[in-house]
Design an enzyme around this catalytic site. Structure first.
Site, PDB file in Angstrom:
ATOM      1  N   SER A   1     -61.134-103.019 -73.161  1.00 35.65           N
ATOM      2  CA  SER A   1     -60.914-104.445 -73.330  1.00 35.65           C
ATOM      3  C   SER A   1     -61.226-105.107 -71.992  1.00 35.65           C
ATOM      4  O   SER A   1     -60.590-104.784 -70.984  1.00 35.65           O
ATOM      5  CB  SER A   1     -59.447-104.645 -73.734  1.00 35.65           C
ATOM      6  OG  SER A   1     -59.097-105.999 -73.702  1.00 35.65           O
TER       7      SER A   1
ATOM      8  N   LYS B   1     -64.513-104.634 -76.039  1.00 34.61           N
ATOM      9  CA  LYS B   1     -63.941-105.897 -76.516  1.00 34.61           C
ATOM     10  C   LYS B   1     -63.942-106.880 -75.364  1.00 34.61           C
ATOM     11  O   LYS B   1     -63.624-106.526 -74.230  1.00 34.61           O
ATOM     12  CB  LYS B   1     -62.541-105.604 -77.060  1.00 34.61           C
ATOM     13  CG  LYS B   1     -61.454-106.623 -76.822  1.00 34.61           C
ATOM     14  CD  LYS B   1     -60.208-106.234 -77.628  1.00 34.61           C
ATOM     15  CE  LYS B   1     -58.943-106.804 -77.019  1.00 34.61           C
ATOM     16  NZ  LYS B   1     -57.731-106.412 -77.762  1.00 34.61           N
TER      17      LYS B   1
ATOM     18  N   LYS C   1     -62.565-110.553 -73.947  1.00 37.64           N
ATOM     19  CA  LYS C   1     -61.637-111.667 -74.103  1.00 37.64           C
ATOM     20  C   LYS C   1     -62.446-112.953 -74.081  1.00 37.64           C
ATOM     21  O   LYS C   1     -63.346-113.112 -73.233  1.00 37.64           O
ATOM     22  CB  LYS C   1     -60.627-111.671 -72.949  1.00 37.64           C
ATOM     23  CG  LYS C   1     -59.664-110.511 -72.997  1.00 37.64           C
ATOM     24  CD  LYS C   1     -58.681-110.663 -74.139  1.00 37.64           C
ATOM     25  CE  LYS C   1     -57.678-109.525 -74.154  1.00 37.64           C
ATOM     26  NZ  LYS C   1     -56.739-109.636 -75.290  1.00 37.64           N
TER      27      LYS C   1
ATOM     28  N   ASP D   1     -61.810-111.133 -78.555  1.00 39.23           N
ATOM     29  CA  ASP D   1     -60.382-111.391 -78.765  1.00 39.23           C
ATOM     30  C   ASP D   1     -60.037-112.720 -78.096  1.00 39.23           C
ATOM     31  O   ASP D   1     -60.164-112.864 -76.883  1.00 39.23           O
ATOM     32  CB  ASP D   1     -59.557-110.248 -78.148  1.00 39.23           C
ATOM     33  CG  ASP D   1     -58.064-110.401 -78.393  1.00 39.23           C
ATOM     34  OD1 ASP D   1     -57.656-111.361 -79.080  1.00 39.23           O
ATOM     35  OD2 ASP D   1     -57.294-109.548 -77.896  1.00 39.23           O
TER      36      ASP D   1
ATOM     37  N   GLU E   1     -61.007-111.139 -83.037  1.00 41.44           N
ATOM     38  CA  GLU E   1     -59.567-110.889 -83.028  1.00 41.44           C
ATOM     39  C   GLU E   1     -58.797-112.160 -82.681  1.00 41.44           C
ATOM     40  O   GLU E   1     -59.119-112.835 -81.699  1.00 41.44           O
ATOM     41  CB  GLU E   1     -59.281-109.772 -82.009  1.00 41.44           C
ATOM     42  CG  GLU E   1     -57.826-109.372 -81.876  1.00 41.44           C
ATOM     43  CD  GLU E   1     -57.631-108.185 -80.915  1.00 41.44           C
ATOM     44  OE1 GLU E   1     -58.627-107.482 -80.605  1.00 41.44           O
ATOM     45  OE2 GLU E   1     -56.497-107.984 -80.465  1.00 41.44           O
TER      46      GLU E   1
ATOM     47  N   ASP F   1     -53.801-109.860 -84.565  1.00 42.01           N
ATOM     48  CA  ASP F   1     -52.965-109.176 -83.571  1.00 42.01           C
ATOM     49  C   ASP F   1     -51.625-109.915 -83.551  1.00 42.01           C
ATOM     50  O   ASP F   1     -50.698-109.576 -84.303  1.00 42.01           O
ATOM     51  CB  ASP F   1     -53.701-109.183 -82.210  1.00 42.01           C
ATOM     52  CG  ASP F   1     -52.892-108.627 -81.041  1.00 42.01           C
ATOM     53  OD1 ASP F   1     -51.704-108.339 -81.199  1.00 42.01           O
ATOM     54  OD2 ASP F   1     -53.455-108.483 -79.928  1.00 42.01           O
TER      55      ASP F   1
ATOM     56  N   LYS G   1     -50.132-102.586 -82.722  1.00 44.36           N
ATOM     57  CA  LYS G   1     -49.574-102.240 -81.413  1.00 44.36           C
ATOM     58  C   LYS G   1     -48.165-101.712 -81.638  1.00 44.36           C
ATOM     59  O   LYS G   1     -47.356-102.377 -82.296  1.00 44.36           O
ATOM     60  CB  LYS G   1     -49.514-103.465 -80.504  1.00 44.36           C
ATOM     61  CG  LYS G   1     -50.885-103.948 -80.069  1.00 44.36           C
ATOM     62  CD  LYS G   1     -50.789-105.083 -79.070  1.00 44.36           C
ATOM     63  CE  LYS G   1     -52.198-105.554 -78.731  1.00 44.36           C
ATOM     64  NZ  LYS G   1     -52.194-106.755 -77.882  1.00 44.36           N
TER      65      LYS G   1
ATOM     66  N   GLY H   1     -53.322-102.172 -77.464  1.00 40.38           N
ATOM     67  CA  GLY H   1     -52.463-101.804 -76.341  1.00 40.38           C
ATOM     68  C   GLY H   1     -52.010-103.009 -75.551  1.00 40.38           C
ATOM     69  O   GLY H   1     -52.445-104.139 -75.800  1.00 40.38           O
TER      70      GLY H   1
HETATM   71  O1  OSB Z   1     -54.465-109.212 -77.138  1.00 40.20           O
HETATM   72  O2  OSB Z   1     -54.886-107.142 -77.159  1.00 40.20           O
HETATM   73  C1  OSB Z   1     -54.438-108.140 -76.580  1.00 40.20           C
HETATM   74  C2  OSB Z   1     -53.399-107.115 -73.053  1.00 40.20           C
HETATM   75  C3  OSB Z   1     -52.331-107.925 -72.835  1.00 40.20           C
HETATM   76  C4  OSB Z   1     -51.984-108.843 -73.796  1.00 40.20           C
HETATM   77  C5  OSB Z   1     -52.703-108.905 -74.994  1.00 40.20           C
HETATM   78  C6  OSB Z   1     -53.763-108.062 -75.234  1.00 40.20           C
HETATM   79  C7  OSB Z   1     -54.136-107.183 -74.221  1.00 40.20           C
HETATM   80  C8  OSB Z   1     -55.287-106.315 -74.328  1.00 40.20           C
HETATM   81  C9  OSB Z   1     -55.196-105.066 -73.557  1.00 40.20           C
HETATM   82  O3  OSB Z   1     -56.315-106.611 -74.883  1.00 40.20           O
HETATM   83  C10 OSB Z   1     -55.722-103.885 -74.234  1.00 40.20           C
HETATM   84  C11 OSB Z   1     -55.507-102.736 -73.318  1.00 40.20           C
HETATM   85  O4  OSB Z   1     -54.369-102.205 -73.218  1.00 40.20           O
HETATM   86  O5  OSB Z   1     -56.488-102.384 -72.673  1.00 40.20           O
HETATM   87 MG    MG Z   2     -55.391-108.977 -79.024  1.00 43.52          MG
END
Ligand code: OSB
Ligand code: MG
Length: 371
Positions: free
Chosen positions: A137, A163, A165, A190, A215, A240, A264, A292
């Site tokens: 991510s 992924k 952001k 995401d 996402e 999510d 999660k 995660g």
């Molecule tokens: O939306 O998946 C999410 C991390 C912190 C808060 C929200 C998210 C995330 C991640 C991290 O995308 C995924 C990872 O643990 O690498």
């Molecule tokens: Mg997410």
């Protein structure tokens, strides 16, 4: 029959190897609460409360989890006898919400029980894979070139899925750049709920980039809006933040608010509710994968274990520890090789916790005993 008589909690902060920015916040350190439970026979188990420090992803924060653990959850568990970890959630069922805090204790009880049974946690949960597929991510970077460098590095390391952001102002351009540089890559985005329905055009454009999923485009409660979006897009919508429990999942499936669920362990409230969500979503025809929260090694090992369940057919967010932390709290650290993380064959979480490090580095320690 375990009876937990001691609950300990350790607030530990670890520096991130690379600062991470989402649509809502930027982090250079993460603080989580490691939980240790001990039963009257001296058996022990570890769990992790991986809530964020600030209430931008979800309402729970580290301070709130600490308070909930001390005042409600540990007292509910201490002194109670149980046969199997699926039973422990009943001890705190009347406490609403607080899933991250509950997950920490739930994981610790699963670890304690499966260690005592001499069984890998993955097998105790019903998983039978030798390894799991790991994706990465990538946060919002200062420039598109910085993002391309990150994506290039992880694609090179063999991670099968990346992924990205996104947030208003950081969406079409960076996604197009990564897609152009990696035409065949399993790519998804995401938004962490940063958009509203009047920004539909962004998703109509992203729909042309052959993404595996989009996402959480809209706010957590906006299930009807997600359903309208899904009906207009070819790309699958993944939820999510919208799904914390089975009722929300049922509603989302009935409305057609997506086709994929990011499961999660923390958000669902532990391994027991997370595996129930896995079963329910798969039954309802949705695809699932394991997300995660930048877990330290304890929570990460729990993610690896649940991601071994047969329904997790999409790559997880469970990359190797080294993407996040120079020195993790477990030994050996969690490692990905060519985008795959082995599922440990040893009992429980399958990774030894560096207890000396945890105790020494904790900025606050709680110790609660059965009365
Ligand atoms: O939306 O998946 C999410 C991390 C912190 C808060 C929200 C998210 C995330 C991640 C991290 O995308 C995924 C990872 O643990 O690498
Ligand atoms: Mg997410």
């Amino acid at each position: 029959m375990p009876r937990v008589t001691i609950v300990e909690a350790f607030r530990v902060s670890l520096p991130l190897v690379h600062a991470f920015q989402t649509s809502s916040h930027r982090k250079s350190h993460l603080e989580h609460i490691l939980v240790r439970v001990e039963d009257e026979d001296g058996g022990a188990g570890w769990g992790e409360i991986a809530s964020p420090s600030d209430p931008y992803y979800c309402p729970e924060t580290v301070d709130i989890c600490r308070l909930t653990l001390e005042r409600y959850l540990a007292p509910a568990l201490l002194g109670a006898s149980w046969d199997h970890p699926v039973e422990v959630g009943a001890r705190w069922a009347r406490i609403r919400g607080h899933h991250f805090a509950k997950a920490g204790l739930d994981i610790a009880c699963w670890d304690l029980w499966s260690r005592a049974a001499g069984m890998p946690l993955a097998r105790a949960l019903g998983g039978d894979r030798p390894d799991i597929a790991a994706g990465v991510s990538l946060g919002i970077e200062p420039t598109v070139d910085d993002l391309l460098a990150q994506a290039g590095r992880y694609a090179e390391e063999g991670y099968p899925r990346i992924k990205l952001k996104i947030a208003p102002g950081w969406d079409v351009e960076p996604v197009r750049a990564v897609r152009d540089a990696h035409p065949g890559l399993d790519l998804h985005v995401d938004a962490n709920g940063a958009y509203t329905e009047d920004q539909y055009e962004v998703f109509a454009t992203l729909d042309r980039f052959d993404l595996t999923m989009i996402e959480q485009p809209y706010a957590p409660g906006a299930l009807a809006a997600h359903a309208r979006l899904q009906s207009r897009l070819g790309t699958d919508v993944c939820l999510d933040e919208s799904v914390d429990d089975l009722d929300q999942l049922d509603t989302a499936m009935e409305l057609g608010a997506g086709r994929i669920l990011n499961i999660k362990v923390s958000r669902m409230g532990g391994l027991t509710p997370a595996s129930a969500a896995h079963d329910r979503a798969v039954e309802g025809g949705w695809r699932v994968w394991c997300g995660g929260m930048h877990e330290f090694g304890v929570g990460r090992a729990a993610n690896v274990a649940i991601a071994a369940l047969p329904g997790f057919t999409l790559p997880s967010d469970v990359s190797g520890s080294d993407k996040y932390y120079a020195h993790d709290v477990v030994d050996p650290p969690i490692r990905a090789t060519r985008g795959r993380v082995p599922v440990p064959a040893g009992p429980g979480l399958g990774h030894a916790v560096d207890e000396e490090l945890v105790r020494r580095s904790a900025t606050e320690t709680l110790r609660m005993k059965a009365g």
